[in-house]
Design a protein around this motif. Structure first.
Motif, short mmCIF file in Angstrom:
data_model
loop_
_atom_site.label_atom_id
_atom_site.label_comp_id
_atom_site.label_asym_id
_atom_site.label_seq_id
_atom_site.Cartn_x
_atom_site.Cartn_y
_atom_site.Cartn_z
N HIS A 72 28.65 44.21 45.23
CA HIS A 72 29.07 42.82 45.01
C HIS A 72 28.52 42.26 43.71
N ARG A 73 27.30 42.71 43.34
CA ARG A 73 26.74 42.20 42.09
C ARG A 73 27.58 42.64 40.90
N TRP A 75 30.73 43.46 40.93
CA TRP A 75 32.05 42.80 41.06
C TRP A 75 31.98 41.35 40.56
N THR A 76 30.87 40.71 40.86
CA THR A 76 30.70 39.33 40.38
C THR A 76 30.55 39.31 38.87
N LYS A 115 35.09 34.41 45.17
CA LYS A 115 34.91 34.68 46.60
C LYS A 115 36.22 34.88 47.32
N ILE A 128 36.63 45.80 47.45
CA ILE A 128 35.52 44.86 47.30
C ILE A 128 36.10 43.45 47.22
N GLY A 129 35.29 42.45 47.62
CA GLY A 129 35.64 41.06 47.41
C GLY A 129 36.39 40.44 48.58
#
Length: 473
Positions: A72-73, A75-76, A115, A128-129
């Motif tokens: 997630h990191r 992807w952000t 998000k 992801i996401g």
């Protein structure tokens, strides 16, 4: 407390303006909420397309999406880099643009938007996401590289505005709408006063004019300021005032003429009777005959007044049957032929052959009409003289023309002959002439038969009377 029409008109206009302003405010608010939500979704979808264009470089560098599984990191960070790249490109375009751009839309929050973005593989499985929800209500676009699809980007659309920046923007717009509605209401209130005064000005004139008419001021006239219904009402008011003024003058003249007609014979009778009582004159045929003549004159006047008043209030009964008006006229002429001959006057009746039109009328009243017209000509025409009666017929009417010889009547006096107690200067000789009621009675009889009567100059130098009566089919 009774409200005046000014207050009612003002309140009704104010209420209408308030309802309109409130309705416009609610409509603008509803329309803005709906359109702004669609606008936010479209902007986010545009950002989704931009990400779909940037992600193939990562896919080529990492040879797949496996490095993003559960990271997630990363992807952000990828989303933020793409977002700031887009912002820099937008700023560069504005700096080197040749013309002014439109005002910027409310900024998007990359964290809030990220998000709701989900990355899918070729089988549309989550990589992801996105929120932990079923992938059923998302909008997806393909990610392509070298003409081949390598994955999909999905976006969970929002159903209501929740971002603080968006909410602040919406709040500001609603305040602007409310301010516009209040300004519209204020302008309508300011304009209502002069409009109300302008609309009520003819009503105020009518009110003041009516008050003057009630006070007997029949010379009152009000200005006509418009061509609408109030203008026509003002015009009708002036016509009413003119009619009342005319009737008041006729009433005054009527009273004066009746007083004159009765005062003269009464004065003569009083003088003669006082002379008889004082012994100045002796009682005999020579003294009593003039007195009887004055009494008969007053009797005729009173009878004419009574008959005319009964005709005015509709008390004269009309027993209408099918009659021949020419036959009634011929019979009336026979009754007066001797009197015409004694005065040295000729009487001619010209009737076309076969003319006997049916007429629905009262034979007694028609005989009275013809008698008055014949008596009028006999009384006022100089001897020797002549009266010619012509008859004409059309499909709907029969016309009777009474034309005598001199003396005539001035053109300006012709319309006045049918007024009550009106007599021309040439007919002021009391010994021979009546009180001026004969033609007024004729007018009532003709109008009761739905006909018309008028006067004109006779071709023989005297007076012409035209009588039109409707024929019964």
């Amino acid at each position: 407390m009774k409200l005046r029409i000014r207050h009612k008109l003002f309140l009704s206009t104010l209420l209408t303006s308030s309802i309109m302003a409130g309705g416009i405010f609610l409509f603008l608010q509803w329309s803005f909420d709906r359109d702004f939500l669609g606008y936010v979704n479209s902007q986010e979808f545009k950002h989704l397309n931009t990400m779909a264009e940037k992600l193939p470089s990562y896919y080529s560098k990492e040879a797949g999406w496996e490095g993003l599984q559960g990271n997630h990191r990363l992807w952000t960070r990828i989303q933020r880099n793409i977002f700031f790249d887009v912002m820099r490109e937008s700023v560069d375009k504005k700096l080197f643009a040749d013309r002014p751009q439109q005002p910027p839309h409310p900024p998007m929050d990359p964290i809030r938007l990220g998000k709701r973005i989900v990355l899918l593989d070729l089988e549309k499985n989550r990589v992801i996401g996105g929120p932990p929800e079923q992938l059923t209500h998302i909008t997806t676009i393909p990610i392509t590289s070298a003409g081949s699809t390598i994955g999909f980007l999905g976006l969970f659309p929002i159903s209501e505005i929740s971002d603080s920046g968006d909410l602040l923007f919406v709040k500001q717009q609603k305040q602007s709408f409310a301010l516009i509605a209040l300004m519209m209401l204020g302008v309508s209130i300011i304009l209502t006063f002069p409009i109300t005064i302008h609309l009520l000005r003819p009503v105020n004139h009518l009110t003041e004019g009516t008050r003057k008419l009630i006070g007997g001021k029949f010379v009152t006239r009000i200005p006509i300021t418009s061509g609408d219904e109030l203008g026509r009402l003002s015009e009708h008011f002036n016509m009413l005032a003119m009619t009342l003024e005319k009737n008041e003058k006729a009433r005054q003249r009527w009273i004066a003429d009746i007083s004159h007609e009765l005062r003269t014979p009464i004065s003569i009778l009083r003088g003669e009777l006082e002379a008889l009582l004082d012994g100045v004159r002796k009682t005999g045929i020579q003294t009593l005959t003039p007195l009887l003549g004055e009494v008969l004159h007053m009797q005729r006047l009173v009878n004419d007044l009574y008959e005319l008043s009964m005709s005015d209030i509709g008390a004269l009964t009309y027993k209408k049957v099918l009659v021949d008006p020419v036959g009634i006229l011929d019979g009336t002429i026979e009754l007066l032929e001797k009197r015409y001959a004694d005065k040295g006057m000729e009487l001619h009746l010209q009737v076309p052959a076969g003319m006997s039109p049916p007429l629905l009328g009262d034979p007694d009243r028609l005989q009275q009409l013809f008698t008055n017209l014949l008596e009028n000509s006999l009384r006022y025409t100089d001897s020797p003289g002549m009266l010619e009666i012509l008859t004409e017929r059309s499909e709907e009417r029969i016309v009777l023309l009474f034309q005598d010889t001199e003396p005539g009547v001035a053109a300006d006096q012709l319309p006045l002959l049918f007024d009550r107690l009106y007599r021309t200067d040439l007919s002021r000789h009391r010994a021979d002439n009546g009180a001026g009621l004969g033609l007024a009675i004729c007018t009532n009889i003709v109008e009761a038969h739905q006909g018309k009567i008028s006067s004109y100059a006779s071709p023989y130098g005297g007076l012409g009377i035209r009588v039109e009566l409707p024929i019964t089919s």
